[in-house]
Design a protein around this motif. Structure first.
Motif, short mmCIF file in Angstrom:
data_model
loop_
_atom_site.label_atom_id
_atom_site.label_comp_id
_atom_site.label_asym_id
_atom_site.label_seq_id
_atom_site.Cartn_x
_atom_site.Cartn_y
_atom_site.Cartn_z
N SER A 22 1.17 -1.58 0.18
CA SER A 22 -0.72 -0.31 -0.08
C SER A 22 0.88 1.59 0.19
O SER A 22 2.35 1.68 0.62
N GLY A 24 -0.92 3.80 0.42
CA GLY A 24 -0.90 5.03 2.18
C GLY A 24 -1.74 6.28 1.96
O GLY A 24 -1.87 6.41 0.24
N ASP A 25 -2.49 6.62 2.61
CA ASP A 25 -3.48 7.74 2.37
C ASP A 25 -3.31 8.78 3.49
O ASP A 25 -3.52 8.74 4.65
N ALA A 28 -5.32 10.84 5.41
CA ALA A 28 -6.22 10.02 6.63
C ALA A 28 -4.85 10.46 7.71
O ALA A 28 -5.49 10.12 8.92
N GLY A 29 -3.55 10.05 7.15
CA GLY A 29 -2.48 10.07 8.00
C GLY A 29 -1.99 11.76 8.62
O GLY A 29 -1.57 11.65 9.75
N ARG A 121 -3.20 0.13 8.87
CA ARG A 121 -3.79 0.13 7.86
C ARG A 121 -2.87 2.10 8.07
O ARG A 121 -2.67 2.78 7.54
N ASP A 125 -0.87 4.83 6.57
CA ASP A 125 -1.09 6.06 6.47
C ASP A 125 -0.35 7.28 6.52
O ASP A 125 -0.02 8.35 6.06
N TYR A 129 1.95 10.02 4.65
CA TYR A 129 1.72 11.46 5.36
C TYR A 129 3.37 12.11 5.85
O TYR A 129 3.59 13.37 5.38
#
Length: 135
Positions: A22, A24-25, A28-29, A121, A125, A129
């Motif tokens: 992944s 990551g987002d 969201a992080g 997860r 994330d 970030y």
């Protein structure tokens, strides 16, 4: 018997958590960082949060992780520090002090060496970030 062991190992190796890496987002992080990390690391992640003065070990400037590591983001070290595999005792307890907050859906992320790291997860994330805020 050997066939059952081999089948079980194959299922583990080929499970989606290991097979899919992944990115990551980062959004969201960022939200998770603001909610859980900024109190020590500061809103700007420079290590100047309101709790920094009360800690025995001062929080790191998280915006300079890449520059302090020969222009390579230290993904494995960051993941291990956040998820507790590389504990840092700052005020009588390991970082993160909230422990199971970062438990959750398993996710894999690639270390700077290309090797997969299994974590959660929320950690993936947060790493996404942190990569976006490097100097």
């Amino acid at each position: 018997m050997f066939r059952y062991i081999l089948t079980g190992m194959s299922a583990l190796i080929l499970s989606p958590a290991w097979a899919e890496q992944s990115n990551g987002d980062a959004a969201a992080g960022a939200a998770l960082f603001a909610q859980q990390c900024a109190v020590c690391h500061g809103r700007d992640a420079a290590g100047n949060g309101p709790m920094a003065g009360a800690l025995m070990v001062q929080p790191s400037d998280l915006t300079s992780l890449r520059s302090r590591n020969d222009d390579t983001f230290p993904t494995a070290r960051v993941v291990y520090r956040i998820d507790g595999r590389d504990p840092l005792v700052s005020h009588g307890s390991p970082m993160p002090i909230w422990g199971e907050l970062f438990d959750g859906q398993d996710a894999a992320i690639k270390a700077e060496t290309g090797q997969p790291i299994l974590t959660s997860r929320p950690v993936v994330d947060l790493v996404a970030y942190l990569e976006t805020i490097q100097d």
